[in-house]
Design a protein around this motif. Structure first.
Motif, short mmCIF file in Angstrom:
data_model
loop_
_atom_site.label_atom_id
_atom_site.label_comp_id
_atom_site.label_asym_id
_atom_site.label_seq_id
_atom_site.Cartn_x
_atom_site.Cartn_y
_atom_site.Cartn_z
N UNK A 264 5.76 14.47 -13.54
CA UNK A 264 5.03 15.09 -14.61
C UNK A 264 4.99 16.70 -14.17
N UNK B 122 5.24 9.49 -9.55
CA UNK B 122 5.14 9.56 -11.05
C UNK B 122 4.30 11.04 -11.09
N UNK B 123 3.31 11.27 -10.23
CA UNK B 123 2.73 12.61 -10.49
C UNK B 123 3.63 13.78 -10.48
N UNK C 167 2.73 1.78 -3.36
CA UNK C 167 1.64 2.04 -4.45
C UNK C 167 1.36 3.78 -4.18
N UNK C 168 1.15 3.93 -2.89
CA UNK C 168 1.10 5.55 -2.60
C UNK C 168 1.98 6.45 -3.01
N UNK D 38 0.95 17.79 -4.12
CA UNK D 38 1.77 16.45 -3.91
C UNK D 38 2.84 16.57 -2.90
N UNK E 168 2.84 6.21 -6.95
CA UNK E 168 1.67 7.31 -7.34
C UNK E 168 2.02 8.91 -7.46
N UNK E 169 2.46 9.15 -6.13
CA UNK E 169 2.97 10.64 -5.75
C UNK E 169 3.96 10.91 -6.73
N UNK F 168 1.59 16.10 0.47
CA UNK F 168 1.27 14.82 1.00
C UNK F 168 2.72 13.91 0.97
N UNK G 254 0.83 -1.32 -0.07
CA UNK G 254 -0.11 -0.07 0.04
C UNK G 254 0.75 1.39 0.08
#
Lengths: 390, 390
Positions: free
Chosen positions: A228, A224-225, A217-218, A249, A221-222, A252, A214
């Motif tokens: 970009x 990659x974001x 994955x979090x 982001x 995701x952060x 977080x 978990x």
């Protein structure tokens, strides 16, 4: 997953134009405040004056603590504490980047001390037991200080950059208005991205064989974001959506969420970077970029699984064995740093092999304070630095 | 990204064996408590008695409100409020699943009312202004009630299942001990996974052309993780790591984090499911599974971009046009429901086309209360239900 406790105390007020609420947000905490700011740029952009006006509209009296620089200094923290005591200040408002926010926290905690000096918190001689309320208006997406209880201060005399944390140091409220970051130049935009990615990656490499799908994955995701969004912000500095993504982001990324449950972990790259920036005066994100790929290469020798997973999930690297995927992942990170104008090794920031000893000694001083000098000895850090050199 | 405010008030105490801290966690809030529980299973497993013992060790006096059932009833909330008033109770402790936690919240808010009935909160005639402190010990990974300010209660007389929320309804502390979920049977484990996935997907479909890459990535990471963990928990009910992942992921799925910034969004599947479960007595997750693929098929007609992205990122669907990817994504979700023993349409739970009108009317009653009956008319819901039928 390891056992953990989690709570985040900060109220976030996020969005376009929200900075105009600053007076209304601050007022319930007091009417006599210290406004902490950095260099001239906020004055040039007019934001400083607008914030003063919004505060005055609510009848708030403002004392200034300005001129905070990157890698913020203990001496200015002492100045702030003096102003608070002299003027009966009730609230500390930070308007700026991580340095400004961390200075505000140190001032707020230092002013509430009954005995000792604020530096005692950083040397861990004392623990923060209380602090004046801190409210932040970050103008840089990077440190995450706006949503956590950490602070980092440099003592210019002893040449040590040390960190500490406390639940009392969470900002009561943070107003995150992405439009305040439009004027951040490309280099600092990139350093902010690197800082946030590093905050995510250090707990991501959390042991020999971690079982934290978990949290992984979090973090992925952060990451990659953030990658970009960093690119998009550099390309179009006034692209609201990218600045907004970047800002939320990066908050977080170090709000405790992706670390909760990963078990014992340190921030070795931050540890070494503190030595780099205190001795060589580079920006924090710049120092991190110069260290991270080298540190990962060193780490991946014994733990290729996570670096491989990162390569796979962030850059779509596939079809090779675990070591090759791991290496390709680290190469991809290095290339990304290059593409956004960041250093990717110590040579790129003018540090030479003969500097390693004093860097390692400075880093180990912190490791001793953090209680992890068993893991991070001078020899160990010299080995890591060799991986980071070029 | 839309403007938003975010704060989560709950302290999480997470991990193996942490339930034994219940006495110490509760005590600072009061020594006279109401313990809300569900059916017999906790008594059989011995957990109920152990919790009583841990509470008594701290000198805490316990009154019981037991027998709470899935889709919890207003009548039992009234019973709880009466006990609190009669016995001077200071704290409400929930030990159970979402129904138990929601009952505890309703009791805590209802007992603090100065006038009116607790049902007024659900019909939105009144707003929760205060509540007794609620502490939760969830024994099911599903609703996320342990980390948010929402509650859902069914009025058995009027046959309405309504929800409401308030910052005052966040549990002060939630103890999440994954070992308490070892005894959850396969069907309820699956329903829990569906509920959590649905909490993530409803705000994920957040408008005609949303620009929320960060929220999307977080939701996708959680969904993928929950799917893997649900399967693993069904296969090995006492696999600690999977139960832990499931528990923390389902809390994060509705803690406000993945919704912050997505802008206006409703929970249309939950809205319709409330009508399904109040009129047909199915479990909440079962009802959601019967509705979600149909609702997504209906939604994707005009908004295939997000369903396509979901298909791509969750199931690796690629190489087709956007509508095909969207359809393949929804099919993959349907197949996943099937594989974990869940219904995937209304026929699977015995609902027929001739039931649609009364379902739609019941749902629209809620939509009116939520102030969204402009979007969700009887005709509109009947159209959606047709997509969900088979």
């Amino acid at each position: 997953m390891d056992n953990f406790e989690y709570q985040n105390f900060t109220r976030i007020v996020f969005g376009k134009g929200e900075v105009s609420k600053v007076g209304k947000v601050v007022r319930p905490f007091g009417s006599n405040i210290l406004l902490v700011t950095g260099k001239e740029s906020l004055k040039k952009s007019g934001l400083y004056q607008r914030v003063r006006d919004w505060l005055e509209e609510e009848g708030i009296t403002v004392a200034d603590l300005d001129g905070v620089q990157p890698n913020p200094l203990l001496s200015i923290v002492h100045d702030g504490i003096r102003i608070i005591k002299d003027q009966g200040i009730q609230v500390v408002l930070a308007l700026g980047g991580g340095s400004v926010m961390d200075t505000a926290k140190a001032v707020a905690a230092g002013a509430a001390m009954e005995q000792g000096d604020v530096w005692d918190f950083f040397t861990r001689r004392r623990t923060v037991e209380k602090a004046l309320p801190v409210i932040t208006v970050p103008t840089l997406a990077a440190s995450g200080s706006e949503m956590n209880g950490f602070m980092v201060i440099t003592d210019e005399e002893s040449k040590h950059k040390l960190s500490t944390g406390s639940p009392h140091l969470y900002p009561k409220v943070s107003i995150l208005d992405p439009t305040t970051t439009y004027t951040v130049p490309a280099d600092y935009t990139a350093y902010g991205g690197v800082d946030a990615v590093c905050h995510l990656l250090e707990p991501y490499f959390n042991g020999p064989d971690p079982n934290t799908p978990l949290q992984d994955r979090m973090a992925e995701g952060l990451i990659r974001t953030i990658m970009d969004a960093t690119e998009a912000c550099i390309k179009s500095p006034e692209d609201y959506e990218s600045r907004a993504t970047m800002m939320w982001a990066s908050s977080l990324a170090l709000c405790g969420l992706t670390k909760a449950g990963v078990g014992a972990h340190h921030f070795p790259v931050h540890l070494i970077e503190h030595a780099v920036s205190v001795l060589f005066f580079v920006a924090h994100g710049e120092g991190l970029a110069a260290l991270l790929p080298g540190w990962m290469t060193w780490w991946a020798q014994d733990h290729p699984k996570k670096t491989s997973q990162l390569g796979e999930r962030i850059w779509g690297i596939s079809g090779k064995d675990i070591s090759e995927k791991s290496e390709a992942g680290i190469d991809a990170l290095r290339s990304w740093f290059d593409s956004i104008g960041c250093p990717k090794n110590l040579s790129d920031i003018g540090i030479r092999a003969e500097d390693h000893v004093r860097l390692a000694e400075n880093a180990v001083f912190q490791a001793e304070i953090w209680g992890i000098s068993g893991t991070y000895s001078v020899e160990n850090i010299k080995t890591v630095l060799a991986y980071c050199q070029s």
